[in-house]
Design an enzyme around this catalytic site. Structure first.
Site, PDB file in Angstrom:
ATOM      1  N   ASP A   1      23.214  30.284  27.901  1.00 34.76           N
ATOM      2  CA  ASP A   1      24.565  29.141  28.203  1.00 34.76           C
ATOM      3  C   ASP A   1      24.252  28.605  29.711  1.00 34.76           C
ATOM      4  OD1 ASP A   1      27.168  28.154  28.109  1.00 34.76           O
ATOM      5  OD2 ASP A   1      27.723  29.639  29.924  1.00 34.76           O
TER       6      ASP A   1
ATOM      7  N   TYR B   1      26.640  21.733  32.678  1.00 36.68           N
ATOM      8  CA  TYR B   1      25.814  20.975  31.617  1.00 36.68           C
ATOM      9  C   TYR B   1      26.763  19.920  31.048  1.00 36.68           C
ATOM     10  CZ  TYR B   1      21.937  24.173  30.551  1.00 36.68           C
ATOM     11  OH  TYR B   1      20.905  24.943  30.725  1.00 36.68           O
ATOM     12  N   GLY B   2      27.932  20.112  31.336  1.00 38.32           N
ATOM     13  CA  GLY B   2      29.183  19.447  30.607  1.00 38.32           C
ATOM     14  C   GLY B   2      29.310  18.183  31.241  1.00 38.32           C
TER      15      GLY B   2
ATOM     16  N   CYS C   1      26.821  27.814  24.483  1.00 39.35           N
ATOM     17  CA  CYS C   1      27.322  26.640  25.325  1.00 39.35           C
ATOM     18  C   CYS C   1      27.553  25.423  24.481  1.00 39.35           C
ATOM     19  CB  CYS C   1      26.389  26.069  26.350  1.00 39.35           C
ATOM     20  SG  CYS C   1      26.824  24.660  27.220  1.00 39.35           S
ATOM     21  N   ASN C   2      28.862  25.129  24.433  1.00 39.90           N
ATOM     22  CA  ASN C   2      29.444  24.005  23.519  1.00 39.90           C
ATOM     23  C   ASN C   2      28.515  22.786  23.644  1.00 39.90           C
ATOM     24  OD1 ASN C   2      32.266  24.693  21.867  1.00 39.90           O
ATOM     25  ND2 ASN C   2      31.587  26.255  23.630  1.00 39.90           N
ATOM     26  N   THR C   3      28.427  22.363  25.063  1.00 42.02           N
ATOM     27  CA  THR C   3      27.669  21.244  25.542  1.00 42.02           C
ATOM     28  C   THR C   3      26.285  21.077  24.744  1.00 42.02           C
ATOM     29  OG1 THR C   3      29.044  21.166  27.365  1.00 42.02           O
ATOM     30  CG2 THR C   3      27.194  19.568  27.199  1.00 42.02           C
TER      31      THR C   3
ATOM     32  N   GLU D   1      36.954  30.111  36.463  1.00 40.40           N
ATOM     33  CA  GLU D   1      35.897  30.786  37.171  1.00 40.40           C
ATOM     34  C   GLU D   1      36.627  31.091  38.362  1.00 40.40           C
ATOM     35  OE1 GLU D   1      32.108  28.987  37.781  1.00 40.40           O
ATOM     36  OE2 GLU D   1      31.812  28.586  35.652  1.00 40.40           O
TER      37      GLU D   1
ATOM     38  N   THR E   1      33.105  27.372  26.298  1.00 40.80           N
ATOM     39  CA  THR E   1      32.844  28.723  26.599  1.00 40.80           C
ATOM     40  C   THR E   1      33.888  29.371  27.574  1.00 40.80           C
ATOM     41  OG1 THR E   1      31.471  28.327  28.670  1.00 40.80           O
ATOM     42  CG2 THR E   1      30.333  28.696  26.230  1.00 40.80           C
TER      43      THR E   1
END
Ligand code: DGL
Length: 264
Positions: A10, A42-43, A73-75, A151, A184
């Site tokens: 991720d 990353y997004g 990681c979705n992105t 976070e 995530t």
């Protein structure tokens, strides 16, 4: 082959939600996690940059001899899966297809998708859902503020609720009956999102669905580790301090043995 570890990566700490689900469902597996904490997020980055980062992260895990690569990681799943599958010979699983499969059971076929800017701009979730339900109507929204809220430990704070009301208003008006948590970090906001959307909306957790897919793949291919109590190893690309502190809430357990490595 079956004794080898599963590699999970991720952009940072968020993928621990995927790690947690895989560890719960497949406790005998050895798991290696890499969080690219030096380069997170990353997004908000360009497709090319995320692809390069994903290839470098995957290379590190492949060098550890893993039997399966999970892109938590979705992105990165949205923009880098074809490149990863082309470069590496081992099976590569992302989080988008599993989430889309579950979303396809929507009753009114009005489905919401939330994620980072990169994931939403990629259009990969709508594409994957429409491949299964061609007449589905998809309503997408980028929700970048959910990442820092999770976070910060504020997932259930009033600020998170107000932020969710703002982001989700158009999806509520569109009368969705299913919402894909396409990032995530979003499983941590599950309660808040559920309160804002009400009980009529099913929340799809891509992390959970991905773990189920790994289990299914291992059954089909005889890849499951036969023992109990697999090893867990965590690597990060920046100093581990913040990852250890923030990661606890994502993993639901204390993080031990986190090592800093250089990739790329
Ligand atoms: N892991 C990212 C995702 O699931 C969220 C954090 C980031 O932007 O790097 O898309």
């Amino acid at each position: 082959m079956r004794y080898r570890a599963i590699g999970i990566f991720d952009s940072g700490v968020g993928g621990l939600t995927v790690f947690k689900e895989i560890a719960a469902l497949l406790p005998g597996e050895n798991l290696i996690y890499l969080g690219d904490t030096a380069r997170v997020p990353y997004g908000t980055k360009s497709v090319k940059t995320v692809q390069r980062y994903a290839l470098e992260a995957a290379e590190f895990l492949v060098d550890q001899g893993v039997k399966l690569l999970v892109v938590a990681c979705n992105t990165a799943s949205a923009v880098a899966l074809p490149a990863l599958r082309e470069r590496f010979k081992l099976p590569v699983i992302g989080v988008i297809e599993p989430g889309a499969r579950r979303a396809a059971s929507s009753r009114n076929r009005r489905i919401g998708v939330i994620g980072t800017e990169g994931t939403i701009n990629s259009g990969r979730y709508p594409e994957a859902i429409k491949a299964l339900v061609p007449d589905a109507e998809i309503f997408s929204a980028a929700c970048p503020l959910f990442v820092p809220l999770a976070e910060e430990g504020w997932a259930e704070h009033e600020i998170a609720r107000l932020t969710a009301v703002e982001y989700l208003q158009p999806l509520i008006q569109a009368r969705i009956d299913t919402l894909v948590l396409g990032c995530t970090h979003y499983p941590l906001l599950r309660n808040t999102l559920g309160k804002v959307l009400g009980p009529g909306v099913t929340l799809v957790d891509s992390a959970e669905e991905t773990a189920k897919l790994v289990q299914q793949l291992f059954r089909e291919q005889g890849l499951a580790h036969p023992a109990h109590g697999g090893n867990r190893a965590f690597f990060v690309t920046d100093v581990p301090t913040r990852f250890e502190a923030v990661g606890r809430a994502f993993l639901g357990a204390q993080l031990t043995k986190v090592e800093q490595v250089q990739i790329g």
